[in-house]
Design an enzyme around this catalytic site. Structure first.
Site, short mmCIF file in Angstrom:
data_model
loop_
_atom_site.label_atom_id
_atom_site.label_comp_id
_atom_site.label_asym_id
_atom_site.label_seq_id
_atom_site.Cartn_x
_atom_site.Cartn_y
_atom_site.Cartn_z
N LYS A 108 0.89 -1.29 -0.06
CA LYS A 108 0.03 0.19 -0.05
C LYS A 108 1.01 1.23 -0.01
CE LYS A 108 -4.55 -1.79 1.48
NZ LYS A 108 -4.00 -3.21 2.15
C1 LIG Z 1 -4.65 -4.25 1.36
C2 LIG Z 1 -4.07 -5.58 1.64
C3 LIG Z 1 -4.28 -6.96 0.64
C4 LIG Z 1 -5.61 -6.55 -0.16
O1 LIG Z 1 -5.41 -5.69 -1.11
P1 LIG Z 1 -6.66 -5.05 -2.01
O2 LIG Z 1 -6.01 -4.11 -2.97
O3 LIG Z 1 -7.65 -4.45 -1.17
O4 LIG Z 1 -7.35 -6.16 -2.78
C5 LIG Z 1 -3.64 -7.97 0.55
N1 LIG Z 1 -2.26 -8.16 1.54
C6 LIG Z 1 -2.17 -6.89 2.30
C7 LIG Z 1 -0.96 -7.33 3.13
C8 LIG Z 1 -2.75 -5.73 2.34
O5 LIG Z 1 -2.11 -4.81 3.09
#
Ligand SMILES: *Cc1c(COP(=O)(O)O)cnc(C)c1O
Length: 431
Positions: A108
């Site tokens: 993210k």
């Molecule tokens: C947010 C997140 C996900 C999921 O990602 P999306 O874009 O919401 O599908 C998967 N793994 C981790 C570690 C995350 O922080």
């Protein structure tokens, strides 16, 4: 050049909107999600540098065409996306795309930093009041957004998280930023936090005294940059003479998965895309042929994917009809028992440590018997973010990555708050 790129709403009742306005708005006025009016085809120009910021610049240029941010894109890409990204080959022959080498050790960071870089440039010089970036988090979003806006002039971040329901390490991290970041431990669950954020955005009186900005997973400013690391991967593999990747992507709200789908629709060499979810069954049921049915989330070991109504599904459904989606994508759900077993197996068989989310991708590749030479598993977070789950299973401590360690050593404090709108109004009114 095809001229200005406008953005339309998935619900069809919003006039074409330029990128900067769509970024500022977050959600479209008709309640839908913004989508680009067309998907530009991407062919890497000759002589393109292969680093991520350069690929992002070339790939995203058509999306910025005609926006007030157009001229700033090269700088935004360089500032925000200079995060190490690694293709890690494993003894089994599969490759892992490690997206966890950013400041908060989860993928993210790419999106949050890009969004912050855009928003900083959209903030007008004459804007007097601070912009408050208000987010609810159950996993990694809060820390990534906090890190991206930390000490940025003109902004403060208020992060709501459910007290006692994020891991102790995650809670510590959120409370350790200080400065312009306020961590708020809400006496409630994640859905309560999200409802509070929604209510605040729907409160014109509050917004008049406290300008709010959103950084949640439906923001275009988070979706667009995520396309670029899939483009980078596809181009790197082609350059290395490797087959086009079969991607397996741990998925919750579907932002990361959707980005991969957009990369492929734009013409990048991606052979296949499989979504790996946890026990929340919404997506797996849909891809197995059922009608889409959103529902409350259930708690799992892969908590950042605890999503019962994936917010980006509306974009996916807008892109392609259900049958076409089912023909082009797969989705497999993985329960907690399988996550635990896979963390152990990957450690033992491959001498590699995975977080509970990444474990879902490994499990799915095994179940589908994907060809290792073609498979790229996406690693979404560093395992050291989830020591309570991972360490007892592998029987040793996971070394904390360098980016994370200083935060965990700093003091941490959070504001305790009741789960009601008045309490949040109070918090937002004070600085
Ligand atoms: C947010 C997140 C996900 C999921 O990602 P999306 O874009 O919401 O599908 C998967 N793994 C981790 C570690 C995350 O922080």
């Amino acid at each position: 050049m095809l001229g200005r790129m406008d953005y339309l709403s998935t619900r069809g009742h919003t006039p074409p909107t330029p990128l900067h306005a769509a970024l500022n708005a977050g959600l479209a006025p008709d309640g839908g999600l913004y989508v680009p009016q067309r998907l530009p085809a991407f062919a890497a120009p000759a002589g393109l540098d292969r680093d991520l910021p350069s690929v992002a610049q070339a790939l995203l240029a058509p999306f910025f065409e005609g926006s007030t941010l157009q001229a700033a894109l090269p700088e935004i890409a360089r500032d925000a996306l200079a995060i190490p990204i690694r293709r890690q080959p494993l003894p089994s022959g599969v490759e892992v795309l490690e997206l966890f080498h950013g400041p908060t050790a989860a993928f993210k960071d790419f999106a949050a930093r890009f969004l912050a870089a855009c928003m900083a440039r959209l903030r007008t010089a004459e804007a007097a009041a601070l912009t408050t970036v208000l987010v609810a988090t159950s996993g990694d979003t809060g820390a990534a957004v906090a890190a991206a806006f930390h000490r940025r002039p003109g902004f403060r971040v208020v992060v709501l998280y459910p007290h006692g329901r994020v891991s102790p390490r995650q809670a510590h991290h959120l409370g350790a930023f200080g400065d312009n970041v306020k961590a708020v431990a809400v006496d409630g669950n994640f859905d309560d936090c999200q409802a509070l954020v929604k209510a605040a955005f729907a409160d014109p009186e509050l917004r008049a005294i406290c300008p709010l900005a959103s950084a949640n997973s439906i923001s275009l400013g988070r979706l667009l940059p995520q396309i670029s690391y899939y483009a980078w991967l596809a181009l790197e593999r082609r350059h290395a003479g490797l087959p086009a990747p079969e991607l397996v992507i741990p998925s919750g709200n579907l932002g990361n998965g959707l980005a991969a789908i957009l990369a492929r629709e734009m013409g990048l060499p991606i052979a296949g895309i499989t979504l790996a979810t946890n026990a929340n069954p919404t997506l797996a049921e849909f891809f197995a042929g059922a009608d889409y049915r959103g529902r409350p989330s259930i708690a799992t070991l892969a908590n950042a994917m605890d999503v019962g109504a994936p917010s980006n599904f509306e974009r996916l459904a807008h892109l392609l009809p259900a049958q076409a989606l089912r023909a082009r994508l797969r989705c497999v759900a993985v329960d907690d028992a399988a996550i635990r077993a896979r963390i152990v197996a990957v450690e033992q068989d491959l001498q590699y440590t995975v977080c509970p989310h990444t474990a879902c991708a490994f499990e799915v590749a095994e179940r589908l018997q994907l060809d290792p030479a073609r498979t790229v598993l996406v690693a979404t977070a560093h395992p050291a973010k989830f020591p309570e789950v991972v360490e007892p299973l592998i029987g040793r401590a996971v070394p904390v990555p360098e980016a994370l360690a200083p935060w965990l050593q700093r003091p941490s404090s959070a504001l305790a708050m009741a789960a009601n709108a008045d309490a949040l109004r109070q918090v937002l009114r004070t600085d």
